[in-house]
Design a protein around this motif. Structure first.
Motif, PDB file in Angstrom:
ATOM      1  N   CYS A 182       0.804  -1.229   0.000  1.00 19.79           N
ATOM      2  CA  CYS A 182       0.000   0.000   0.000  1.00 19.79           C
ATOM      3  C   CYS A 182       0.834   1.276   0.000  1.00 19.79           C
ATOM      4  O   CYS A 182       0.294   2.366  -0.084  1.00 19.79           O
ATOM      5  CB  CYS A 182      -0.955   0.012   1.190  1.00 19.79           C
ATOM      6  SG  CYS A 182      -0.124   0.187   2.781  1.00 19.79           S
ATOM      7  N   LYS A 183       2.148   1.160   0.132  1.00 15.83           N
ATOM      8  CA  LYS A 183       3.092   2.282   0.109  1.00 15.83           C
ATOM      9  C   LYS A 183       2.975   3.206   1.314  1.00 15.83           C
ATOM     10  O   LYS A 183       3.477   4.316   1.288  1.00 15.83           O
ATOM     11  CB  LYS A 183       2.972   3.097  -1.183  1.00 15.83           C
ATOM     12  CG  LYS A 183       3.035   2.288  -2.459  1.00 15.83           C
ATOM     13  CD  LYS A 183       4.327   1.545  -2.590  1.00 15.83           C
ATOM     14  CE  LYS A 183       4.375   0.786  -3.908  1.00 15.83           C
ATOM     15  NZ  LYS A 183       5.127  -0.413  -3.867  1.00 15.83           N
ATOM     16  N   ASP A 184       2.334   2.774   2.399  1.00 19.73           N
ATOM     17  CA  ASP A 184       2.278   3.559   3.638  1.00 19.73           C
ATOM     18  C   ASP A 184       3.600   3.443   4.383  1.00 19.73           C
ATOM     19  O   ASP A 184       4.368   2.512   4.168  1.00 19.73           O
ATOM     20  CB  ASP A 184       1.154   3.056   4.551  1.00 19.73           C
ATOM     21  CG  ASP A 184      -0.215   3.504   4.093  1.00 19.73           C
ATOM     22  OD1 ASP A 184      -0.297   4.381   3.209  1.00 19.73           O
ATOM     23  OD2 ASP A 184      -1.208   2.966   4.618  1.00 19.73           O
ATOM     24  N   GLU A 185       3.828   4.395   5.290  1.00 16.28           N
ATOM     25  CA  GLU A 185       5.031   4.361   6.117  1.00 16.28           C
ATOM     26  C   GLU A 185       4.825   3.406   7.294  1.00 16.28           C
ATOM     27  O   GLU A 185       3.775   3.408   7.930  1.00 16.28           O
ATOM     28  CB  GLU A 185       5.353   5.747   6.672  1.00 16.28           C
ATOM     29  CG  GLU A 185       5.826   6.724   5.638  1.00 16.28           C
ATOM     30  CD  GLU A 185       6.184   8.074   6.229  1.00 16.28           C
ATOM     31  OE1 GLU A 185       6.029   8.277   7.452  1.00 16.28           O
ATOM     32  OE2 GLU A 185       6.616   8.944   5.462  1.00 16.28           O
ATOM     33  N   GLU A 200      11.601 -11.587   0.702  1.00 12.30           N
ATOM     34  CA  GLU A 200      11.334 -10.753   1.867  1.00 12.30           C
ATOM     35  C   GLU A 200      10.574  -9.516   1.414  1.00 12.30           C
ATOM     36  O   GLU A 200      10.961  -8.860   0.446  1.00 12.30           O
ATOM     37  CB  GLU A 200      12.636 -10.343   2.550  1.00 12.30           C
ATOM     38  CG  GLU A 200      13.273 -11.449   3.329  1.00 12.30           C
ATOM     39  CD  GLU A 200      14.429 -10.967   4.180  1.00 12.30           C
ATOM     40  OE1 GLU A 200      15.004  -9.910   3.879  1.00 12.30           O
ATOM     41  OE2 GLU A 200      14.740 -11.658   5.164  1.00 12.30           O
ATOM     42  N   LEU A 201       9.502  -9.220   2.126  1.00 15.70           N
ATOM     43  CA  LEU A 201       8.664  -8.061   1.820  1.00 15.70           C
ATOM     44  C   LEU A 201       8.504  -7.206   3.064  1.00 15.70           C
ATOM     45  O   LEU A 201       8.565  -7.707   4.180  1.00 15.70           O
ATOM     46  CB  LEU A 201       7.278  -8.516   1.351  1.00 15.70           C
ATOM     47  CG  LEU A 201       7.213  -9.379   0.103  1.00 15.70           C
ATOM     48  CD1 LEU A 201       5.786  -9.854  -0.115  1.00 15.70           C
ATOM     49  CD2 LEU A 201       7.696  -8.601  -1.104  1.00 15.70           C
ATOM     50  N   LYS A 237      -2.263  -4.570   7.925  1.00 13.50           N
ATOM     51  CA  LYS A 237      -3.497  -4.632   7.130  1.00 13.50           C
ATOM     52  C   LYS A 237      -3.266  -5.218   5.738  1.00 13.50           C
ATOM     53  O   LYS A 237      -4.203  -5.651   5.091  1.00 13.50           O
ATOM     54  CB  LYS A 237      -4.130  -3.253   7.029  1.00 13.50           C
ATOM     55  CG  LYS A 237      -3.344  -2.275   6.207  1.00 13.50           C
ATOM     56  CD  LYS A 237      -4.058  -0.946   6.106  1.00 13.50           C
ATOM     57  CE  LYS A 237      -3.378  -0.077   5.108  1.00 13.50           C
ATOM     58  NZ  LYS A 237      -2.680   1.027   5.482  1.00 13.50           N
ATOM     59  N   CYS A 238      -2.008  -5.254   5.276  1.00 17.60           N
ATOM     60  CA  CYS A 238      -1.706  -5.743   3.930  1.00 17.60           C
ATOM     61  C   CYS A 238      -1.226  -7.194   3.907  1.00 17.60           C
ATOM     62  O   CYS A 238      -1.090  -7.771   2.827  1.00 17.60           O
ATOM     63  CB  CYS A 238      -0.650  -4.856   3.278  1.00 17.60           C
ATOM     64  SG  CYS A 238      -1.206  -3.168   3.030  1.00 17.60           S
ATOM     65  N   PRO A 279      -4.043  -9.689   2.317  1.00 20.54           N
ATOM     66  CA  PRO A 279      -4.216  -9.568   0.868  1.00 20.54           C
ATOM     67  C   PRO A 279      -3.029 -10.111   0.064  1.00 20.54           C
ATOM     68  O   PRO A 279      -3.221 -10.739  -0.979  1.00 20.54           O
ATOM     69  CB  PRO A 279      -4.382  -8.062   0.634  1.00 20.54           C
ATOM     70  CG  PRO A 279      -4.881  -7.527   1.919  1.00 20.54           C
ATOM     71  CD  PRO A 279      -4.277  -8.397   2.982  1.00 20.54           C
ATOM     72  N   VAL A 280      -1.805  -9.924   0.562  1.00 23.92           N
ATOM     73  CA  VAL A 280      -0.621 -10.435  -0.144  1.00 23.92           C
ATOM     74  C   VAL A 280      -0.585 -11.954  -0.076  1.00 23.92           C
ATOM     75  O   VAL A 280      -0.305 -12.618  -1.078  1.00 23.92           O
ATOM     76  CB  VAL A 280       0.672  -9.813   0.436  1.00 23.92           C
ATOM     77  CG1 VAL A 280       1.906 -10.512  -0.102  1.00 23.92           C
ATOM     78  CG2 VAL A 280       0.726  -8.334   0.117  1.00 23.92           C
ATOM     79  N   LEU A 281      -0.872 -12.530   1.095  1.00 17.84           N
ATOM     80  CA  LEU A 281      -0.911 -13.990   1.206  1.00 17.84           C
ATOM     81  C   LEU A 281      -1.983 -14.575   0.296  1.00 17.84           C
ATOM     82  O   LEU A 281      -1.761 -15.596  -0.365  1.00 17.84           O
ATOM     83  CB  LEU A 281      -1.144 -14.408   2.654  1.00 17.84           C
ATOM     84  CG  LEU A 281      -0.011 -14.104   3.629  1.00 17.84           C
ATOM     85  CD1 LEU A 281      -0.406 -14.522   5.037  1.00 17.84           C
ATOM     86  CD2 LEU A 281       1.272 -14.771   3.200  1.00 17.84           C
TER      87      LEU A 281
END
Length: 105
Positions: free
Chosen positions: A45-48, A76-77, A82-83, A86-88
């Protein structure tokens, strides 16, 4: 949002970098920079994701996605809480057709 599973090579080869947020917005003046905090950027999501002294208080972190989900090797991500699901789910959907175990109905 771009899919993480489609950009597998990019995420596999890159190095996760820690960024620093400074007070003020004057990029031309290096004399009086005051460091506010270090952070990562969520890959989804590009959040900090602020790096805190106690890891359990952070809103995310470095996650290793194993071979069993990627099908190509672990990566590695940087993900916030919250993300993660969705990635899994994205990797599980991509692997759903690659099941090597035959079904016994």
């Amino acid at each position: 949002m771009s899919k993480i599973s489609e950009n597998y090579a990019f995420y596999r080869d890159r190095k996760i970098e820690k960024k620093t947020k400074y007070k003020g917005n004057d990029h031309l003046n290096n004399k009086n920079k005051e460091k506010l905090y270090d952070y990562y950027t969520c890959d989804y999501c590009k959040d900090e994701i602020v790096i805190l002294p106690k890891r359990e208080n952070m809103t995310g972190g470095i996650v290793t996605i194993p071979y069993s989900l990627t099908g190509r090797g672990p990566i590695e991500l940087m993900l916030c809480q919250k993300c993660l699901n969705p990635v899994l789910n994205e990797f599980e959907e991509a692997r759903s057709g690659d099941n090597h175990i035959p079904r016994m109905d």
